[in-house]
Design a protein around this motif. Structure first.
Motif, PDB file in Angstrom:
ATOM      1  N   THR A 147     -29.708  11.419  -0.886  1.00 28.39           N
ATOM      2  CA  THR A 147     -30.244  12.778  -0.946  1.00 28.39           C
ATOM      3  C   THR A 147     -31.200  13.075   0.199  1.00 28.39           C
ATOM      4  OG1 THR A 147     -31.931  11.971  -2.464  1.00 28.39           O
ATOM      5  CG2 THR A 147     -30.001  12.979  -3.443  1.00 28.39           C
ATOM      6  N   SER A 200     -32.667  14.194   3.796  1.00 29.58           N
ATOM      7  CA  SER A 200     -32.345  15.206   4.796  1.00 29.58           C
ATOM      8  C   SER A 200     -31.896  14.541   6.085  1.00 29.58           C
ATOM      9  CB  SER A 200     -33.568  16.085   5.054  1.00 29.58           C
ATOM     10  OG  SER A 200     -33.361  16.839   6.236  1.00 29.58           O
ATOM     11  N   ARG A 201     -30.866  15.110   6.706  1.00 27.37           N
ATOM     12  CA  ARG A 201     -30.352  14.525   7.959  1.00 27.37           C
ATOM     13  C   ARG A 201     -31.365  14.630   9.086  1.00 27.37           C
ATOM     14  NH1 ARG A 201     -26.410  17.003   5.297  1.00 27.37           N
ATOM     15  NH2 ARG A 201     -24.400  16.000   5.054  1.00 27.37           N
ATOM     16  N   ASN A 202     -32.267  15.599   8.989  1.00 28.82           N
ATOM     17  CA  ASN A 202     -33.263  15.803  10.050  1.00 28.82           C
ATOM     18  C   ASN A 202     -34.572  15.073   9.789  1.00 28.82           C
ATOM     19  OD1 ASN A 202     -31.801  17.542  11.841  1.00 28.82           O
ATOM     20  ND2 ASN A 202     -31.907  19.084  10.243  1.00 28.82           N
TER      21      ASN A 202
END
Ligand SMILES: [Zn+2]
Length: 62
Positions: free
Chosen positions: A23, A25-27
């Motif tokens: 879960t 965040s990719r950033n």
């Protein structure tokens, strides 16, 4: 059965992602502490790992 050792062979010795990785965040900064963004670091590795694990759970041994 050492399932993790099979995954290591499949993904070139990639680390198992922590429970929160799914879960994340990719950033966000990667969980490994490299200072890179997750998407530029372990994202691909984790996605492969989690997908493989999911497939294994769905299909089971044939
Ligand atoms: Zn990383």
């Amino acid at each position: 059965m050492a399932f993790s050792s099979i995954l290591k062979k499949l993904f070139g010795g990639g680390e198992a992602p922590p429970p929160g990785a799914k879960t994340m965040s990719r950033n966000a900064p990667c969980w490994c502490g490299s200072g890179k963004k997750y998407k530029h670091c372990h994202f691909e590795n984790d996605r492969g790992y989690l997908t493989a694990k999911q497939n294994e759970a769905c299909k089971g041994p044939t």
